[in-house]
Design a protein around this motif. Sequence first.
Motif, mmCIF file in Angstrom:
data_model
loop_
_atom_site.group_PDB
_atom_site.id
_atom_site.type_symbol
_atom_site.label_atom_id
_atom_site.label_comp_id
_atom_site.label_asym_id
_atom_site.label_seq_id
_atom_site.Cartn_x
_atom_site.Cartn_y
_atom_site.Cartn_z
ATOM 1 N N VAL A 1 0.824 -1.118 -0.085
ATOM 2 C CA VAL A 1 -0.006 -0.107 -0.254
ATOM 3 C C VAL A 1 0.939 1.155 -0.259
ATOM 4 N N LEU A 2 1.946 1.111 0.818
ATOM 5 C CA LEU A 2 2.901 2.469 0.975
ATOM 6 C C LEU A 2 3.588 2.501 -0.643
ATOM 7 N N ILE A 3 4.025 1.390 -1.201
ATOM 8 C CA ILE A 3 4.567 1.544 -2.523
ATOM 9 C C ILE A 3 3.637 2.038 -3.292
ATOM 10 N N ASN A 4 2.190 1.902 -3.661
ATOM 11 C CA ASN A 4 1.245 2.458 -4.261
ATOM 12 C C ASN A 4 0.992 3.780 -4.053
ATOM 13 N N GLU B 1 9.727 -4.900 -2.437
ATOM 14 C CA GLU B 1 10.395 -3.886 -3.334
ATOM 15 C C GLU B 1 9.596 -4.341 -4.852
ATOM 16 N N LYS B 2 9.131 -2.958 -5.428
ATOM 17 C CA LYS B 2 8.417 -3.174 -6.786
ATOM 18 C C LYS B 2 9.056 -2.135 -7.686
ATOM 19 N N SER B 3 8.992 -2.246 -9.110
ATOM 20 C CA SER B 3 9.749 -1.555 -9.995
ATOM 21 C C SER B 3 8.539 -1.255 -10.876
ATOM 22 N N PHE B 4 8.660 0.093 -11.618
ATOM 23 C CA PHE B 4 7.858 0.312 -12.765
ATOM 24 C C PHE B 4 8.205 1.078 -13.576
ATOM 25 N N GLU C 1 11.956 -9.499 -14.075
ATOM 26 C CA GLU C 1 13.128 -9.796 -13.325
ATOM 27 C C GLU C 1 13.075 -9.348 -11.976
ATOM 28 N N GLN C 2 12.749 -7.824 -11.947
ATOM 29 C CA GLN C 2 12.807 -7.213 -10.776
ATOM 30 C C GLN C 2 11.360 -7.370 -9.681
ATOM 31 N N ASN C 3 10.480 -7.633 -10.570
ATOM 32 C CA ASN C 3 9.151 -7.858 -9.532
ATOM 33 C C ASN C 3 8.846 -9.184 -9.585
ATOM 34 N N GLY C 4 9.601 -10.168 -9.953
ATOM 35 C CA GLY C 4 9.492 -11.410 -9.546
ATOM 36 C C GLY C 4 8.396 -12.278 -10.394
#
Lengths: 179, 84
Positions: free
Chosen positions: A52-55, A149-152, B81-84
């Motif tokens: 939620v914090l990431i979003n 950990e999330k990336s976009f 790769e990064q988010n799995g």
Amino acid sequence: MNNSFFNNKRGGEKYLSVYWFLVLVLVAGGVIGMVTVYYGSPYDIREIEGTVLINKIADCVSYEGRIDKSFISNGIFYPANEQDFLKACHLNLSSTEWTEQQYYFQVDFYKLSDLTKSVLNISSGNKNYISFCALQKQGITRTLPTCVEKSFYSLDDLGNEYIIKILTAVRKSEKNVKI
Amino acid sequence: MSRKAQIGPTATWVVATLIIIIVLFIFLAISAVMSKSKAIKTAEVKTDLGENSEQLSMKTNLAEQLTENKNKAAVDKILGEQNG
């Protein structure tokens, strides 16, 4: 006298009743124990909290595919002050419930052409939790802070491409894990 | 009843009690193990906390649309790769 008690049918039934009562107490105690053990431990919702914090951070950093101009504008990076970022994103990491800060987040901007070097970094919260994230990857978790950990992918106003990586760590172990 | 004749029924009751105790301990151990894994993952639950939030995949998708999917394959590979 003792022998006559065992030989006596009524005396044997007396013993049997006591035995059944003890078995009943044993089974009831076992069921109570199982329920207490299972429901006595809290649900760990730190992963949801971290997501939620990431979003929330992601919404603040980039919207509709474009990075907010307060971070990158005309190819110039504007390193945000920690307090200004928290204010702009309507985030409050402090809580009256805890003396120590229970959250940490880190936002890294990487150019798509070079994913090894972060061009802009914003972080806030309890920095001690970063080291625990590596331990989580090794499978040592539970009482340690939970890291997500999330990336976009997003673009700046000039159309330059970036990968934005957001890392969050939530501690709150006492409320989420039976210690 | 002779002493020998009493041993048989007594042994049956003792064994029955032991079985009850062992079964209870097995169930207690199972509930203790299950209680340790009471973690709710984001994928397992639907919350309304992020209802107004643009999902990260949506953000990526929008940015890819803006670039007319020029680097879609490369971006999707990196994020995969990064988010799995």
